[in-house]
Design an enzyme around this catalytic site. Structure first.
Site, mmCIF file in Angstrom:
data_model
loop_
_atom_site.group_PDB
_atom_site.id
_atom_site.type_symbol
_atom_site.label_atom_id
_atom_site.label_comp_id
_atom_site.label_asym_id
_atom_site.label_seq_id
_atom_site.Cartn_x
_atom_site.Cartn_y
_atom_site.Cartn_z
ATOM 1 N N ASP A 19 0.862 -1.194 0.000
ATOM 2 C CA ASP A 19 0.000 0.000 0.000
ATOM 3 C C ASP A 19 0.894 1.240 0.000
ATOM 4 O OD1 ASP A 19 -3.042 0.851 0.686
ATOM 5 O OD2 ASP A 19 -1.622 2.240 1.581
ATOM 6 N N ILE A 20 0.586 2.201 -0.874
ATOM 7 C CA ILE A 20 1.353 3.455 -0.920
ATOM 8 C C ILE A 20 0.963 4.316 0.282
ATOM 9 C CG2 ILE A 20 1.879 5.534 -2.246
ATOM 10 C CD1 ILE A 20 1.202 3.981 -4.774
ATOM 11 N N GLU A 40 -4.612 2.072 -4.531
ATOM 12 C CA GLU A 40 -3.158 2.122 -4.403
ATOM 13 C C GLU A 40 -2.610 0.852 -3.754
ATOM 14 O OE1 GLU A 40 -4.409 3.984 -0.458
ATOM 15 O OE2 GLU A 40 -5.201 3.636 -2.436
#
Length: 525
Positions: A398-399, A441
């Protein structure tokens, strides 16, 4: 009656046109049907996962809110007779977070001792609402149903009791959430994470809307909605296609919020969700139809030449056509030479069409933005390896703070950041590893015949590379990741993903920009 004499070129034209029309129609319908099924299942799964995530977030937030009020109630016990200190405590609770629109301290008879803000001018007044009376009678933490308060606002009242040291009941402290004004629910729920036409709403245990992006819908009763009734009656979580209270076809995911006895629904219009399937069919027609028409024109022209003479046409087609068998057409018997040659021409043309259909079907397994495989391929690959007892590990990525990237630089730069991460993932993995965009994301890497420890090293290498590289924003970004291994840590794909998601959550809790692999974590799905 005059006898109708059918000519050979008429028969050839009829067969050619019918074959093309039936093939095009069946191919387009098959492709459209397959893609719509995939899109519907993907949308339902996405909205279900998102509703569960929001329900968990809201549940945790309400627990923290009640804990904050409990701490304040313990402080108030010692200052219950000091008016100035009560006012100060009310202001402190109101201002330390953005949870409440207003805060009130009330004695055991319902008289307001202090409020924040004091502009409400409620001090000394006795509150008679059903929510206040119920809180005083039950003498326990409560989250009320929506009602109109003394200020004529539609609100929810969250309260905890205040007891003296010897145990006698003194009153309560509570905070209000103004449902039709900006409130904490807007921040906890906000706009739909994926920004794809989906939206979220929350209902209380009577099926009354207490949060909706369209504030005019707040206080509407939607208890006849199929997913709302299922969720509230059985305290369940799930996803379904339905016609909502406004008569619109929707794809909805839902989840129950236990602490408040509420339910959250994330849904998207079916028409919007399935729109890519229609676009795909149009794109197929755009690219394939002109070439097919040219092929058909050539065949029609050739059929007219059969009569002048057949042998000449047979010789030309034999020298110009290349054999390319097509299963269905190859089974059609050719009982004379000219039919055999025409069949070869049709096979060649139809092979092209099927090649085009296969191409677009392959496109449906790829994420169009990043070029990585999509969720459908991920699920198929994990199930295949699980069924075959092939050991593998997954990395769920996950960003960090991706929403701030979109908010600060715009969605165009946000898309470039997603593509940037996709390239880094491909660089960090092997040829037989599978890189997938899981949603928004979030990304997943599947590593066959790889232990969790080895996967951890891959994830750590990727995290370090991302951290040290300037992103499309012009600045460095970071990622968090969770690692899980089959069959050591989990026995099913869904459990694997859930376990990796818990590890990812732990990574974020520890401050982000890290990789977490915890063998002891267990999860039940």
């Amino acid at each position: 009656m005059k006898k109708i004499n059918l000519k050979l070129h008429h028969l050839i034209i009829s067969v050619a046109v019918l074959a093309f029309l039936l093939t095009i129609a069946s191919s387009l319908w098959s492709s459209y049907h397959t893609n719509t099924q995939s899109l519907q299942e993907s949308t339902l799964e996405t909205n279900h996962a998102y509703a569960q995530k929001l329900a968990m977030t809201a549940n945790d937030y309400m627990k923290e809110t009640l804990q904050t009020l409990n701490i304040s109630a313990e402080e108030i016990t010692a200052i219950f007779d000091d008016e100035n200190k009560l006012l100060h405590e009310a202001d402190r609770v109101k201002n330390q977070t953005n949870t409440f629109n207003s805060v009130a301290i009330v004695d055991a008879q319902g008289e307001v001792l202090a409020t924040s803000p004091q502009s409400l001018d409620l001090k000394g007044k006795t509150l008679t609402s059903k929510a206040i009376k119920e809180a005083i009678i039950q003498k326990k933490p409560l989250i009320s149903k929506p009602y109109k308060g003394i200020t004529n606002r539609l609100l929810i009242f969250i309260s905890v009791p205040i007891f003296a040291e010897e145990g006698s009941y003194l009153g309560l402290i509570g905070g209000t959430i103004y449902l039709k004004e900006d409130n904490v629910l807007n921040e906890v729920l906000g706009e739909h994470f994926y920004k794809d036409g989906s939206y979220v709403y929350v209902v209380d245990n009577d099926g009354r809307i207490i949060y909706h992006q369209d504030k005019s819908r707040i206080n509407d009763v939607v208890s006849d909605n199929k997913v709302v009734s299922e969720m509230l009656e059985n305290h369940s979580t799930g996803a379904a296609r339905l016609i909502n209270s406004k008569g619109k076809d929707m794809l909805a995911g839902y989840s129950y919020i236990s602490i408040a006895d509420w339910g959250v629904v994330a849904q998207r219009s079916t028409e919007i969700a399935l729109e890519p399937a229609t676009k795909m069919v149009k794109q197929m027609l755009y690219f394939a139809l002109p070439l097919l028409l040219v092929s058909l024109i050539i065949i029609l022209w050739a059929s007219l030449k059969i009569a002048r003479p057949l042998q000449q046409l047979a010789t030309l087609t034999e020298s110009s056509m290349k054999a390319n068998e097509e299963k269905n057409l190859a089974q059609v018997p050719g009982w004379y030479y000219e039919v055999i040659q025409l069949k070869k021409a049709l096979i060649q043309s139809l092979s092209f069409l099927h090649g085009q259909v296969s191409f677009f079907m392959d496109q449906s397994t790829t994420d169009p933005l990043t070029g990585l495989t999509n969720r459908r391929t991920l699920n198929e690959r994990m199930q295949k390896w699980t069924n075959g007892n092939t050991p593998y590990s997954i990395i769920l990525i996950d960003i960090d703070h991706f929403k701030s990237v979109n908010d600060t630089y715009g969605h165009g730069v946000g898309d470039e950041v997603l593509k940037f991460l996709a390239l880094k993932m491909k660089k960090a993995t092997r040829v037989n590893d599978l890189c997938c965009r899981y949603g928004g994301e979030e990304f997943i890497i599947l590593l066959p015949n790889t232990s969790a420890t080895e996967a951890y090293l891959v994830a750590e290498q990727l995290r370090t590379d991302i951290e040290r590289t300037i992103s499309p924003t012009g600045k460095n970004i970071t990622i968090s990741a969770g690692v899980a291994e089959y069959p050591l840590m989990a026995s099913e794909p869904a459990t694997m993903i859930g376990l990796a998601d818990q590890c990812l959550y732990e990574a974020k809790e520890q401050g982000r920009n890290r990789v977490v692999m915890t063998k002891e974590i267990s999860i039940v799905l």
